[in-house]
Design an enzyme around this catalytic site. Structure first.
Site, PDB file in Angstrom:
ATOM      1  N   TYR A 155     -11.290  16.896   8.700  1.00 53.69           N
ATOM      2  CA  TYR A 155      -9.990  16.257   8.103  1.00 53.69           C
ATOM      3  C   TYR A 155      -9.084  17.438   7.530  1.00 53.69           C
ATOM      4  O   TYR A 155      -7.950  17.381   7.960  1.00 53.69           O
ATOM      5  CB  TYR A 155     -10.025  15.317   6.972  1.00 53.69           C
ATOM      6  CG  TYR A 155      -9.099  14.633   6.527  1.00 53.69           C
ATOM      7  CD1 TYR A 155      -8.491  13.749   7.071  1.00 53.69           C
ATOM      8  CD2 TYR A 155      -8.856  14.884   5.106  1.00 53.69           C
ATOM      9  CE1 TYR A 155      -7.350  12.861   6.555  1.00 53.69           C
ATOM     10  CE2 TYR A 155      -7.616  14.158   4.465  1.00 53.69           C
ATOM     11  CZ  TYR A 155      -7.109  13.256   5.267  1.00 53.69           C
ATOM     12  OH  TYR A 155      -5.914  12.451   4.963  1.00 53.69           O
ATOM     13  N   LYS A 159      -5.407  18.543   9.205  1.00 56.48           N
ATOM     14  CA  LYS A 159      -3.995  18.531   8.345  1.00 56.48           C
ATOM     15  C   LYS A 159      -3.616  19.736   8.350  1.00 56.48           C
ATOM     16  O   LYS A 159      -2.316  20.063   7.972  1.00 56.48           O
ATOM     17  CB  LYS A 159      -4.636  17.847   6.844  1.00 56.48           C
ATOM     18  CG  LYS A 159      -4.924  16.276   7.050  1.00 56.48           C
ATOM     19  CD  LYS A 159      -3.797  15.560   7.528  1.00 56.48           C
ATOM     20  CE  LYS A 159      -4.318  14.085   7.544  1.00 56.48           C
ATOM     21  NZ  LYS A 159      -3.123  13.119   7.989  1.00 56.48           N
TER      22      LYS A 159
HETATM   23  P1  NAP Z   1      -5.042   3.735   5.868  1.00 53.14           P
HETATM   24  O1  NAP Z   1      -5.019   2.618   4.384  1.00 53.14           O
HETATM   25  O2  NAP Z   1      -6.557   3.763   6.098  1.00 53.14           O
HETATM   26  O3  NAP Z   1      -4.482   3.399   6.878  1.00 53.14           O
HETATM   27  C1  NAP Z   1      -4.493   4.001   8.119  1.00 53.14           C
HETATM   28  C2  NAP Z   1      -3.466   3.431   9.046  1.00 53.14           C
HETATM   29  O4  NAP Z   1      -3.688   4.034  10.423  1.00 53.14           O
HETATM   30  C3  NAP Z   1      -3.607   2.013   9.423  1.00 53.14           C
HETATM   31  O5  NAP Z   1      -2.488   1.361   9.798  1.00 53.14           O
HETATM   32  C4  NAP Z   1      -4.257   2.072  10.608  1.00 53.14           C
HETATM   33  O6  NAP Z   1      -4.277   0.735  11.796  1.00 53.14           O
HETATM   34  C5  NAP Z   1      -3.770   3.232  11.266  1.00 53.14           C
HETATM   35  N1  NAP Z   1      -4.728   3.934  12.333  1.00 53.14           N
HETATM   36  C6  NAP Z   1      -5.828   4.730  12.141  1.00 53.14           C
HETATM   37  N2  NAP Z   1      -6.188   5.190  13.366  1.00 53.14           N
HETATM   38  C7  NAP Z   1      -5.321   5.137  14.224  1.00 53.14           C
HETATM   39  C8  NAP Z   1      -5.191   5.501  15.313  1.00 53.14           C
HETATM   40  N3  NAP Z   1      -5.980   6.297  16.404  1.00 53.14           N
HETATM   41  N4  NAP Z   1      -3.843   5.251  16.103  1.00 53.14           N
HETATM   42  C9  NAP Z   1      -2.874   4.439  15.424  1.00 53.14           C
HETATM   43  N5  NAP Z   1      -2.910   3.896  14.139  1.00 53.14           N
HETATM   44  C10 NAP Z   1      -4.268   4.357  13.670  1.00 53.14           C
HETATM   45  O7  NAP Z   1      -4.647   5.302   5.536  1.00 53.14           O
HETATM   46  P2  NAP Z   1      -3.842   5.936   4.212  1.00 53.14           P
HETATM   47  O8  NAP Z   1      -4.770   6.066   3.054  1.00 53.14           O
HETATM   48  O9  NAP Z   1      -2.514   4.736   4.123  1.00 53.14           O
HETATM   49  O10 NAP Z   1      -3.567   7.233   4.886  1.00 53.14           O
HETATM   50  C11 NAP Z   1      -2.020   7.419   5.781  1.00 53.14           C
HETATM   51  C12 NAP Z   1      -1.995   8.694   6.031  1.00 53.14           C
HETATM   52  O11 NAP Z   1      -1.861   9.629   4.833  1.00 53.14           O
HETATM   53  C13 NAP Z   1      -3.095   9.372   6.732  1.00 53.14           C
HETATM   54  O12 NAP Z   1      -2.653  10.351   7.645  1.00 53.14           O
HETATM   55  C14 NAP Z   1      -4.028  10.158   5.811  1.00 53.14           C
HETATM   56  O13 NAP Z   1      -4.819  11.085   6.011  1.00 53.14           O
HETATM   57  C15 NAP Z   1      -3.015  10.635   4.613  1.00 53.14           C
HETATM   58  N6  NAP Z   1      -3.417  10.817   3.198  1.00 53.14           N
HETATM   59  C16 NAP Z   1      -3.808   9.854   2.744  1.00 53.14           C
HETATM   60  C17 NAP Z   1      -4.305  10.053   1.451  1.00 53.14           C
HETATM   61  C18 NAP Z   1      -5.000   9.018   0.375  1.00 53.14           C
HETATM   62  O14 NAP Z   1      -5.240   9.411  -0.774  1.00 53.14           O
HETATM   63  N7  NAP Z   1      -4.997   7.735   0.843  1.00 53.14           N
HETATM   64  C19 NAP Z   1      -4.357  11.366   0.789  1.00 53.14           C
HETATM   65  C20 NAP Z   1      -3.748  12.382   1.618  1.00 53.14           C
HETATM   66  C21 NAP Z   1      -3.081  12.274   2.988  1.00 53.14           C
HETATM   67  P3  NAP Z   1      -5.184  -0.420  11.550  1.00 53.14           P
HETATM   68  O15 NAP Z   1      -4.515  -0.931  10.304  1.00 53.14           O
HETATM   69  O16 NAP Z   1      -4.876  -1.084  12.737  1.00 53.14           O
HETATM   70  O17 NAP Z   1      -6.586   0.111  11.301  1.00 53.14           O
END
Ligand code: NAP
Length: 247
Positions: A155, A159
């Site tokens: 990951y 990133k």
């Molecule tokens: P999340 O709640 O797990 O949601 C992930 C989203 O991505 C969902 O809409 C999922 O669709 C979709 N998805 C996953 N794999 C996919 C694929 N192969 N093709 C298309 N859509 C896909 O994630 P989140 O925490 O909101 O994170 C969003 C972004 O922020 C990510 O890039 C993550 O790396 C980044 N981020 C998050 C955090 C954190 O603390 N949460 C921190 C740093 C960065 P479904 O609903 O259909 O499964």
């Protein structure tokens, strides 16, 4: 071109940060196209929420790691059908494990979704934005792409790669009126972090100067700024939304 509806494409807009971004951009007057992988019902709820607020939205099933699927999607749904104001590369996954036990499949699925996906989406979006001579691309990266994190070699590599990709695209596309930036969230309360145990959460909290976990809305506000006209002289940057986590 000016008759086409100004639209933001948000990948992974069904849940978490992507959902908050979709709702915020819609409130700011953009039509929102949001994509999901498997949770169609959650995506439809976001669409309904946007429509209930007077906005326009559509949801599409799209696996960002399927390059041909992404190319077909841009050809069938985006090209000459909308004015693509912004692409937010938000969809992402984690498959955590220490390096010594990291499986090839876990490496590949994270790199495919979190780095190859944004590359293919950005390339297809850029083809359209170059003709528009206008556009915004915002990549959602992560604090761990800047600092590293034990158990997340796949990951953090994806990133960190996306940060380099952001800076390069910013240089290539600046002359065409397109800005490319990244937002680097710290610890944000979403499904992705819900699985972490209390001990891990406590360790993170100790390191966050603002002494709270971030919300999806905290990230959405930063994305909305980078998508807006107010950020016209900003490109190739990484905006950290992390409560001071790595300071
Ligand atoms: P999340 O709640 O797990 O949601 C992930 C989203 O991505 C969902 O809409 C999922 O669709 C979709 N998805 C996953 N794999 C996919 C694929 N192969 N093709 C298309 N859509 C896909 O994630 P989140 O925490 O909101 O994170 C969003 C972004 O922020 C990510 O890039 C993550 O790396 C980044 N981020 C998050 C955090 C954190 O603390 N949460 C921190 C740093 C960065 P479904 O609903 O259909 O499964």
């Amino acid at each position: 071109m000016s008759e086409l509806v100004r639209t933001a494409l948000v990948t992974g807009g069904s849940r978490g940060i992507g959902r908050a971004v979709a709702l915020t951009l819609a409130r700011n007057g953009l039509q929102v196209y949001l994509t999901y992988l498997s949770k169609a019902s959650e995506a439809e709820i976001v669409v309904e929420d946007i429509r209930a607020g007077g906005g326009k939205a559509k949801a599409f099933c799209l696996d960002v790691s399927d390059a041909q699927g992404v190319e077909d999607f841009f050809h069938n749904e985006i090209k000459e059908k909308i004015f693509l104001s912004a692409l937010v590369n938000n969809a992402g996954i984690t498959r955590d494990g220490l390096l010594l036990r990291m499986k090839n499949d876990d490496w590949d699925s994270v790199l495919n979704a979190d780095l190859r996906g944004p590359f293919v989406c950005s390339r297809e979006a850029a083809k359209i934005m170059v003709k528009q001579r206008q556009g915004r691309i915002v990549n959602i990266v992560s604090v761990v792409g800047q600092t590293g994190n034990a158990g997340q070699s796949n990951y953090s590599a994806a990133k960190a790669g996306l940060i380099g990709f952001t800076k390069t695209c910013a240089k290539e596309l600046a002359g065409r009126g397109i800005t490319v930036n990244a937002v680097a969230p710290g610890f944000i309360e979403t499904d992705m972090t819900a699985a972490l145990n209390e001990e891990t959460r406590g360790l993170y909290m100790e390191q966050i100067p603002l002494k709270r976990f971030g919300s999806a809305q905290d990230v959405a506000e930063a994305v909305a700024f980078l998508v807006s006209e107010r950020s016209g002289y900003i490109t190739g940057q990484v905006l950290a939304v992390n409560g001071g986590l790595y300071c």
